[in-house]
Design an enzyme around this catalytic site. Structure first.
Site, PDB file in Angstrom:
ATOM      1  N   GLU A 358      34.107  41.496  37.703  1.00 33.57           N
ATOM      2  CA  GLU A 358      33.445  40.436  38.473  1.00 33.57           C
ATOM      3  C   GLU A 358      33.155  39.179  37.650  1.00 33.57           C
ATOM      4  OE1 GLU A 358      30.998  43.077  41.718  1.00 33.57           O
ATOM      5  OE2 GLU A 358      30.126  42.936  39.721  1.00 33.57           O
TER       6      GLU A 358
HETATM    7  C1  TNX Z   1      29.920  46.382  41.624  1.00 35.92           C
HETATM    8  S1  TNX Z   1      31.379  48.229  39.878  1.00 35.92           S
HETATM    9  C2  TNX Z   1      29.680  46.160  40.296  1.00 35.92           C
HETATM   10  C3  TNX Z   1      28.299  46.213  39.776  1.00 35.92           C
HETATM   11  C4  TNX Z   1      27.320  46.508  40.859  1.00 35.92           C
HETATM   12  C5  TNX Z   1      27.896  47.536  41.796  1.00 35.92           C
HETATM   13  C6  TNX Z   1      26.951  47.999  42.839  1.00 35.92           C
HETATM   14  C7  TNX Z   1      31.495  47.015  39.097  1.00 35.92           C
HETATM   15  C8  TNX Z   1      32.511  47.106  38.124  1.00 35.92           C
HETATM   16  N1  TNX Z   1      30.669  46.002  39.356  1.00 35.92           N
HETATM   17  O1  TNX Z   1      27.971  45.031  39.113  1.00 35.92           O
HETATM   18  O2  TNX Z   1      26.154  46.962  40.292  1.00 35.92           O
HETATM   19  O3  TNX Z   1      29.032  47.013  42.405  1.00 35.92           O
HETATM   20  O4  TNX Z   1      27.496  49.004  43.606  1.00 35.92           O
END
Ligand code: TNX
EC number: 3.2.1.52
Length: 548
Positions: A358
């Site tokens: 992300e």
């Molecule tokens: C996605 S999983 C994210 C996290 C969040 C999560 C909550 C991932 C690699 N990144 O930053 O905490 O979703 O479900």
């Protein structure tokens, strides 16, 4: 739903004082009776009907092969000894572990014997003839006279001991004295894992969990033969690990959490305590330093890490994707190298997770540039990189592991990485994320990838989940527990039980053994043990819990 008690017990605090003093006794012969420790409690009377009805196959994860025998059961008695292989410290640790697990409830001494195994003993042995079971496999034979666990390594013995715990009456898990009989059904179990990498993840950044809370979760995952704990140590909301030379990461960056609470962090000594405790439970810690995004806590701690030289305020919300380390600054790489070097030095395990998810505030070009600097640092400091699947676009070297967290069954970058030789760790968010609600009304949890029922968490096959990624490229599975909504051990348990054991079974059991109707029945069989352990689980209506 009950979520009131905050418990931080660890098995070390479970031993009654009298027994804690009774140390291991090495005997030259198999007679243990006269050496039983004197405790203030009398030997329990083994009276009453045998209500224990567990069968040899009532085990999670489902073993590779189970052959029940109609013969008489094995029974742990007051004079039962634990026979351990002479001269193998690790195997002797497993014997002591079993002894300490069973002493509080049985009040038996369960002395460790390295001489000739006596009649009625539990015999742990290391045996080269079991090579085909690999390091983690074991063979358990149970009859009236003896319960033996054979393996090629202490890891296999430890796994066999987890199976034994599940075959005993649930009250064996109690931390206070209980009455037997302590029977184990007769027969043979031959067992080995499908995947080497069976992982759970705990996010200690969004909400901080202290050392005792992490140990408690290690106890819980180890019962299901999970052998890695991935700790999500840093994120926008908190930096949770001491790094020498960068004290504000923890004094400032660790000072809060989601919702504005106090946060916290692990000193190096505390982190070492977690690593050691994990090792005693056959669990390897995989530390994650998430970058270049998810870094607000670091950026807020050191203004120079920001491209504009200005430190943003601390963040206690749950948005993602707004922060980035400054890719063009030299200080960024001095910082990252310091962090990776120190975290690598603190971590005996092979893997160091560098996040990479992300990174919405980093351009693709900057992202690749950043990763091309950072990936070699991980290797330079002696570790194998692990990262969320976005980092596959940076084409990490063949040895790196890629963690898939998407919700679809195809991802070309992951398939290409598998093609190039990277191992793939599977944690598809709509199956394996135990931070998702169970149903729309679940009080805790997020729902962006869910809701996810127990059956949905269980009903998939890691070997054929991702298009163009063959079974042979799958290293294993992970059950991540992100903690935006989770604040204490009861809440961890409510989200993880029963879905974490579901993911554990997918990681261990062979595809032929994966069967929802068998699994839900075996899950129901675990409830009594969870109650003994004070585990606050979700009573999914998909599972035929006793008393329902
Ligand atoms: C996605 S999983 C994210 C996290 C969040 C999560 C909550 C991932 C690699 N990144 O930053 O905490 O979703 O479900």
């Amino acid at each position: 739903m009950k979520r009131t008690r905050e418990s931080t017990r660890s098995p070390h605090s479970r031993l009654p004082a009298a027994l804690a003093l009774a140390t291991t006794v090495t005997l030259a012969c198999g007679t243990l009776a006269s050496a039983a420790p004197q405790t203030s409690a009398p030997h329990p009377e083994e009276h009453g009907a045998d209500k224990h009805t567990s069968a040899l196959s009532d085990v999670i994860p489902a073993p590779t092969s189970v052959e029940p025998d109609r013969g008489a059961k094995f029974r742990i008695k007051w004079h039962t000894g634990i026979h351990a292989p002479r001269g193998n410290a690790e195997a002797n640790r497993v014997a002591r572990y079993l002894q300490q697990r069973l002493r509080p409830s049985t009040r038996y001494g369960l002395l460790i014997n390295r001489g000739t195994p006596g009649r009625g003993d539990i015999v742990l042995s290391l045996d080269g003839s079991e090579q085909r079971l690999g390091e983690a496999g074991y063979r358990m034979n149970v009859d009236k006279k003896r319960l033996s666990i054979r393996a090629t390594s202490s890891e296999g013995l430890f796994n066999g001991v987890q199976t034994l715990r599940q075959l005993l009456p649930a009250k064996a898990e109690s931390d206070s004295p209980r009455h037997g009989p302590w029977k184990v059904p007769a027969g043979e179990i031959v067992d080995k894992p499908r995947f080497e990498h069976r992982s759970a993840m705990l996010d200690v950044a969004r909400h901080f969990f202290d050392v005792d809370q992490v140990k408690r979760y290690i106890d819980q995952i180890a019962q299901y033969k999970i052998n890695y704990l991935h700790l999500h140590l840093t994120d926008d909301q908190g930096w949770r690990i001491q790094i020498d030379g960068w004290p504000r990461l923890t004094s400032h960056g660790g000072s809060t959490e989601v919702g504005g609470g106090d946060g916290g962090y692990y000193t190096k000594r505390e982190y070492a305590e977690i690593v050691d405790y994990a090792a005693e439970n056959n669990v390897t810690i995989v530390p994650e330093i998430d970058m270049p995004g998810h870094t607000n806590a670091a950026l807020s701690s050191y203004a120079e890490l920001n491209c504009d030289g200005k430190a943003p305020p601390l963040y206690t919300g749950i948005e993602v994707g707004f922060s980035s380390l400054c890719v063009d600054k030299e200080v960024t790489y001095r910082f990252v190298d310091d962090v990776i070097r120190q975290v690598a030095a603190m971590t005996p395990g092979q893997y160091l997770h560098i996040g990479g998810d992300e990174a919405h505030s980093t351009t693709d070009e900057d992202y690749r540039k950043f990763m091309s600097e950072v990936l070699p640092m991980v290797e330079k400091h002696g570790k194998t990189p692990l990262g969320w699947h976005e980092y596959a676009q940076a084409e990490p070297s063949k040895s790196a592991m890629v963690q898939y967290w998407g919700t679809t069954r195809s991802n070309s970058e992951v398939a290409e990485a598998a093609d190039r030789g990277n191992d793939i760790l599977l944690s598809p968010a709509n199956k394996a994320y135990v931070d998702q609600k169970y149903n729309p009304d679940t009080e805790l949890g997020l729902d962006w990838a869910g809701p996810t029922t127990v059956r949905q968490a269980y009903d998939w096959n890691p070997g054929d989940f991702l298009e163009s990624v063959p079974d042979s490229a799958i290293a294993g599975v992970e059950a991540p527990l992100f903690s935006e909504t989770v604040t204490n051990s009861d809440e961890i348990e409510f989200m993880a039980f029963p879905r974490m054991p579901a993911i554990a079974e997918l990681g261990w059991s062979s595809p032929e053994e994966l069967d929802w109707s068998s699994f839900r029945r075996r899950l129901a069989g675990q409830a009594a043990s969870w109650q003994e352990q004070g585990i606050d689980f979700y009573r999914s209506e998909q599972v035929p819990w006793p008393g329902n």
